[in-house]
Design a protein around this motif. Sequence first.
Motif, PDB file in Angstrom:
ATOM      1  N   LEU A   1       0.840  -1.196   0.000  1.00  0.00           N
ATOM      2  CA  LEU A   1       0.000   0.000   0.000  1.00  0.00           C
ATOM      3  C   LEU A   1       0.872   1.243   0.000  1.00  0.00           C
ATOM      4  O   LEU A   1       1.853   1.337   0.734  1.00  0.00           O
ATOM      5  N   ARG A   2       0.490   2.208  -0.824  1.00  0.00           N
ATOM      6  CA  ARG A   2       1.148   3.507  -0.844  1.00  0.00           C
ATOM      7  C   ARG A   2       0.166   4.561  -0.339  1.00  0.00           C
ATOM      8  O   ARG A   2      -1.052   4.397  -0.452  1.00  0.00           O
ATOM      9  N   ASP A   3       0.705   5.661   0.169  1.00  0.00           N
ATOM     10  CA  ASP A   3      -0.172   6.742   0.643  1.00  0.00           C
ATOM     11  C   ASP A   3      -1.100   7.228  -0.469  1.00  0.00           C
ATOM     12  O   ASP A   3      -2.271   7.541  -0.219  1.00  0.00           O
ATOM     13  N   SER A   4      -0.576   7.240  -1.699  1.00  0.00           N
ATOM     14  CA  SER A   4      -1.370   7.741  -2.822  1.00  0.00           C
ATOM     15  C   SER A   4      -2.508   6.800  -3.212  1.00  0.00           C
ATOM     16  O   SER A   4      -3.387   7.184  -3.989  1.00  0.00           O
ATOM     17  N   ASP A   5      -2.499   5.561  -2.677  1.00  0.00           N
ATOM     18  CA  ASP A   5      -3.564   4.598  -3.004  1.00  0.00           C
ATOM     19  C   ASP A   5      -4.816   4.812  -2.163  1.00  0.00           C
ATOM     20  O   ASP A   5      -5.899   4.345  -2.532  1.00  0.00           O
ATOM     21  N   GLN A   6      -4.693   5.457  -1.027  1.00  0.00           N
ATOM     22  CA  GLN A   6      -5.755   5.387  -0.028  1.00  0.00           C
ATOM     23  C   GLN A   6      -7.062   6.013  -0.505  1.00  0.00           C
ATOM     24  O   GLN A   6      -8.142   5.448  -0.297  1.00  0.00           O
TER      25      GLN A   6
ATOM     26  N   GLU B   1     -11.145   3.099   5.601  1.00  0.00           N
ATOM     27  CA  GLU B   1     -10.339   4.271   5.925  1.00  0.00           C
ATOM     28  C   GLU B   1      -9.791   4.172   7.352  1.00  0.00           C
ATOM     29  O   GLU B   1      -8.616   4.482   7.611  1.00  0.00           O
TER      30      GLU B   1
ATOM     31  N   MET C   1      -6.961   1.552   7.410  1.00  0.00           N
ATOM     32  CA  MET C   1      -5.737   2.009   6.747  1.00  0.00           C
ATOM     33  C   MET C   1      -4.958   2.955   7.649  1.00  0.00           C
ATOM     34  O   MET C   1      -3.721   2.988   7.597  1.00  0.00           O
ATOM     35  N   ARG C   2      -5.661   3.733   8.450  1.00  0.00           N
ATOM     36  CA  ARG C   2      -4.950   4.584   9.420  1.00  0.00           C
ATOM     37  C   ARG C   2      -4.360   3.740  10.541  1.00  0.00           C
ATOM     38  O   ARG C   2      -3.243   3.999  10.990  1.00  0.00           O
TER      39      ARG C   2
ATOM     40  N   PRO D   1      -1.854   0.211   8.373  1.00  0.00           N
ATOM     41  CA  PRO D   1      -1.555   0.308   6.929  1.00  0.00           C
ATOM     42  C   PRO D   1      -0.748  -0.876   6.408  1.00  0.00           C
ATOM     43  O   PRO D   1      -0.883  -1.265   5.249  1.00  0.00           O
TER      44      PRO D   1
END
Length: 659
Positions: free
Chosen positions: A347-352, A372, A375-376, A379
Amino acid sequence: MASLGERLHRLRQRSFAGREDEIALFRAVLAASGVMFVHGPGGIGKSTLLDAFAQVAAEAGRAPTRVDARHLSLGPDPLPALAGEARPVLLIDTYERLEPIDDWVRERYLPSLPGDSVVVIAGRHAPGPRWRADPAWRELMHVVPLGNLPDTAGQAHLAAQGVPESMHEQLLAISGGHPLTLSMLVDAVRRGASPRALSDLPDVVGALLTQIVEEAPTVRHRAALEVCAHVPVTTEDLLTALLGADAGDLFAWLRTLPFVVESPHGLYPHDVVRDAIDTDLRWRAPDRYADLYRRKLAAFLDQIRAIPGERDRIQLLVATILTNRNRSGIPALRALPPAAPAYIDRLRDSDQAAIVAMTAARQDERQARLVEHWMRRQPGAFRVFRISGELRGYTACLDLTAADAGVDPVVDGMWGYVSAYGPPRPGERVRAWRFFVDREHGQRPSPSMTLFLAAQMLDIIELGDDVAWTLVGAFDDAGRWRQAMEFLDFGPAHGTPGVFAHDWRRTDRAEWAERLHARQIGAPVRPPGPDLDRPVLSRPEFAEAVRSALRCLHDPAALRDNPLLRARMVRHGRSPAEQLRDLVDAATRTLPADLKVLVTRTFLEPAATQERVAASLHLSFNTYRRHRDRAVAQITDWLWSHETGAATPAGAIGSASAS
């Protein structure tokens, strides 16, 4: 002197017959540019025709690029970039494996190629409606349905193979001109077989395979052929692992068989041959089939663990899932498509944001908010599926604790279930597959779904001894997946709808693998699920069981009912009682010398009362009891670490003289 490869090429050219119309069309396209879409059922000769196309291109001074979709690596660039090549010729085989990304191939990849390119796509299915609905593709593309060989081409093929003319009519009648079957018939005739008249192709293939296997040079050659049909791809190393000794001669022999294909990853038989050999072995020699499956499973697990990267491990698991999906007879598994060119990634931050959006679109806003949240919070629990770098789907396997309760109703149900039927002990973990979504397909069959199941399998293979439970609660339609989950020994978590569970303390990986083997071969096996009849001892219960076992270590009747004999640490190898004695002995060897002597004289080799043991050690009885209890506590800590996978507590092993 010509190389062996050149000689093989000339021999293959000599036996090629027919397909004059298709070759003429390819020559015309080669002179200009364009796309040919060749389609037909398995074994109809698509790959052989591509060989002929490659030869025609080479004779015209063009350097063809061959791609077999069965063996594409799972990565961001599944198909070759040809932008820098002059007048490229691209031949794509087994295109049905790329159908999940058919839109991408048609709308993005092919239009990016140079305008003077020649592309031939070969697959089992005709172009889909979006190809036919586009007037530009209708103008540019030549669709070529490939059928059986006409009698004249079949006779030419048989003559080139040296088959007596008196047999041509018979063999053509049996095969119906089906190229793969005809090739197998030629091989069988050379080995002395007398083919019978069979109208149904699977029966033809089955009868011929029986002849071919029986006429293999040795029993080991026959076993090599059975291995080749049983695994996704066969390498010399794998043959050695499964058959023993040096298998180089067997691998070389397999390469000579007309129905075995070479690939960058190893050898594999044509699909129809693979299925026929496997089915024939299972019917003809069920005991040998069961033994092969068991040994293959062990070799496969070793092979997975030896691969360094997660993505490559997943790729091998995907190949295994695809090889076994039809054998399982489970509809949900049989519907799984190939995963290539999709691949698993972190997982990348830009995927969220995209993950939240696809969850809302495919499920609902509430589920999106839960994704969400997780993921926080975790992750690292998330894995994503990409095609050429583009996000296509995701999954998440959470590590649950009591602190996670109160936010996610499904997680609350999971935690409530494990708390009721076997709470995690200190140091143990609970794994929970909570989410899965594909952007385009939701939870319908997709490359992402295939990768999701491969990720679950990899998680099981890599489990540490500290994992108590694995739960799966990611399916919207749990009923559709129940049979597949039960095949993997995950039973419904009663009282928690849509969740499947497995307790690794009650049924560990070794026993899980045995059950998987039994279900694969149709042998009797206990129902799937967490085996709630097997006890999971709490730390105090475990300590009491250790004290009891030490008192009766040499009394089989008294030891018989001790719950340690059903513990995970004594479930494999010799009898549980013998294994328990060995473990106690191993724990004793970790003690300091003075405690080791005390335990040996008191429990391992008792020859007197404890009062006399104390006197022999020059200890008062009260001091002896204090040292004895400390030794028992340290043995208990050592055994507990082996039962739960937890590290031995720091400072647990100390000298009695320190007290």
